[in-house]
Structure formats: structure tokens, C-alpha cells
Design an enzyme around this catalytic site. Structure first.
Site, PDB file in Angstrom:
ATOM      1  N   HIS A 131     -12.430  31.462  -4.689  1.00 33.02           N
ATOM      2  CA  HIS A 131     -11.767  30.343  -5.360  1.00 33.02           C
ATOM      3  C   HIS A 131     -11.728  30.650  -6.854  1.00 33.02           C
ATOM      4  CE1 HIS A 131     -11.676  27.826  -1.813  1.00 33.02           C
ATOM      5  NE2 HIS A 131     -12.875  28.302  -1.556  1.00 33.02           N
ATOM      6  N   ILE A 132     -10.587  30.437  -7.447  1.00 32.27           N
ATOM      7  CA  ILE A 132     -10.404  30.718  -8.873  1.00 32.27           C
ATOM      8  C   ILE A 132     -11.237  29.766  -9.725  1.00 32.27           C
ATOM      9  CG2 ILE A 132      -8.688  30.686 -10.741  1.00 32.27           C
ATOM     10  CD1 ILE A 132      -6.651  31.671  -8.562  1.00 32.27           C
ATOM     11  N   ARG A 166     -13.266  18.113  -2.535  1.00 34.53           N
ATOM     12  CA  ARG A 166     -13.059  19.570  -2.524  1.00 34.53           C
ATOM     13  C   ARG A 166     -14.369  20.342  -2.373  1.00 34.53           C
ATOM     14  NH1 ARG A 166      -7.741  20.515  -4.192  1.00 34.53           N
ATOM     15  NH2 ARG A 166      -6.864  18.851  -5.461  1.00 34.53           N
ATOM     16  N   TYR A 192      -6.638  26.419 -13.360  1.00 40.27           N
ATOM     17  CA  TYR A 192      -6.459  27.727 -12.732  1.00 40.27           C
ATOM     18  C   TYR A 192      -6.140  28.856 -13.713  1.00 40.27           C
ATOM     19  CZ  TYR A 192      -6.147  24.728  -8.655  1.00 40.27           C
ATOM     20  OH  TYR A 192      -6.409  23.786  -7.698  1.00 40.27           O
ATOM     21  N   ASN A 216      -8.489  33.100  -0.028  1.00 45.16           N
ATOM     22  CA  ASN A 216      -8.517  31.938  -0.904  1.00 45.16           C
ATOM     23  C   ASN A 216      -7.722  30.882  -0.153  1.00 45.16           C
ATOM     24  OD1 ASN A 216      -8.134  29.909  -2.754  1.00 45.16           O
ATOM     25  ND2 ASN A 216      -7.793  31.279  -4.477  1.00 45.16           N
ATOM     26  N   ASP A 250     -11.689  28.081  12.832  1.00 45.51           N
ATOM     27  CA  ASP A 250     -11.755  28.607  14.199  1.00 45.51           C
ATOM     28  C   ASP A 250     -11.154  30.004  14.289  1.00 45.51           C
ATOM     29  OD1 ASP A 250     -13.054  26.363  15.120  1.00 45.51           O
ATOM     30  OD2 ASP A 250     -11.266  25.458  16.004  1.00 45.51           O
TER      31      ASP A 250
END
Length: 149
Positions: A103-104, A114, A26, A77, A90
């Protein structure tokens, strides 16, 4: 009352640990760095941001539902909820504006579990793998979409 359009920026679980949690994945930027980038980008684009982070799926769902009719767009995110939360999907499907998933790190280079994103099924667009700069890209696009609306 401000005439600025507001973008809701939602950060999911563990993003409050940016900068210390797995910096090899990250990076070293913190959530405060992300917020500063978002505020700087928003100001340059003539919009406002409502910046939030939660480890609670229910809290995130509540924010999304309350954004209906009040936020010009959602940048989300979903972090760990990306591949697990049908409930967040939903809630996003109820929202009536543009949604950009950010997403980083690149999900396709991560663990196979994932790779699936429920959030993508509701998203207008998805940005991943650009580090925190992806937030600036998303806000710029959401500002463009809000001006066109």
C-alpha cells in the site's frame, strides 16, 4: 523461453489515477512511474514482472488463479478491494507461492474502515506507507524468496 522468474504485480481499482487522485495521500507519482520502478527493480534483481491494473474484482481473481504454477510470486496492491474482497482473499489462498501486499499510504492513518485487510490473511508480508518505494522493497524480497525456492 526465458529462464527469468516472473513476479505478477497486480494493482487494484483507481490506481490508474495515481498522480491526479488525492496527491496529498498518494503523492504525485503515476502508475507509469510505478511500472518503471518495478521494471528497473526487477532487472536489477534478475527477475521479470508481469505488471497489471484493473478495476474489476473478477479480472484480478482470474489473474491470481492463472498465476498458480506460473508466477514465482505475487505483489498485490488491492487498493479499494483491501477491506472488501473476500473473493480476492479466497483466490490468493489458492495461490501456492509468496504474496506481498503493498500500500502506498499507511492504512493505519486512514479511515478506520480501511484498517481491515482481507488480503493480509493470505499475504506472506505487508508493506505500507513507503510511497511507491514499497513496490521496490516487495520485489526485492520476492526475488530473494524465488531464489531460495
Amino acid at each position: 523461453m526465458s529462464d527469468l522468474k516472473t513476479i505478477l504485480v497486480i494493482n487494484g481499482p483507481n490506481l490508474d489515477m495515481l498522480g491526479t487522485r488525492q496527491p496529498e495521500v498518494y503523492g504525485h507519482d503515476t502508475l507509469a512511474d510505478v511500472e518503471a520502478l518495478c521494471r528497473q527493480t526487477a532487472e536489477a534483481q534478475g527477475i521479470a514482472v508481469d505488471f497489471r491494473q484493473s478495476d474489476s474484482e473478477a479480472e484480478i481473481m482470474g489473474w491470481i488463479k492463472r498465476a498458480r504454477g506460473t508466477a514465482a510470486g505475487i505483489l498485490i496492491n488491492p487498493a479499494g478491494f483491501t477491506s472488501t474482497s473476500i473473493a480476492i482473499l479466497d483466490a490468493l489462498l489458492i495461490y501456492d507461492g509468496p504474496i506481498i501486499e503493498v500500500h502506498i499510504s499507511p492504512l493505519f492513518r486512514r479511515d478506520e474502515f480501511r484498517h481491515l485487510s482481507y488480503v493480509s490473511k493470505a499475504a506472506t508480508a505487508k508493506i505500507e506507507g513507503f510511497g511507491i518505494q514499497g513496490y521496490a522493497f516487495a520485489l526485492t524480497r520476492l526475488a530473494q524468496l524465488s531464489r531460495a525456492a
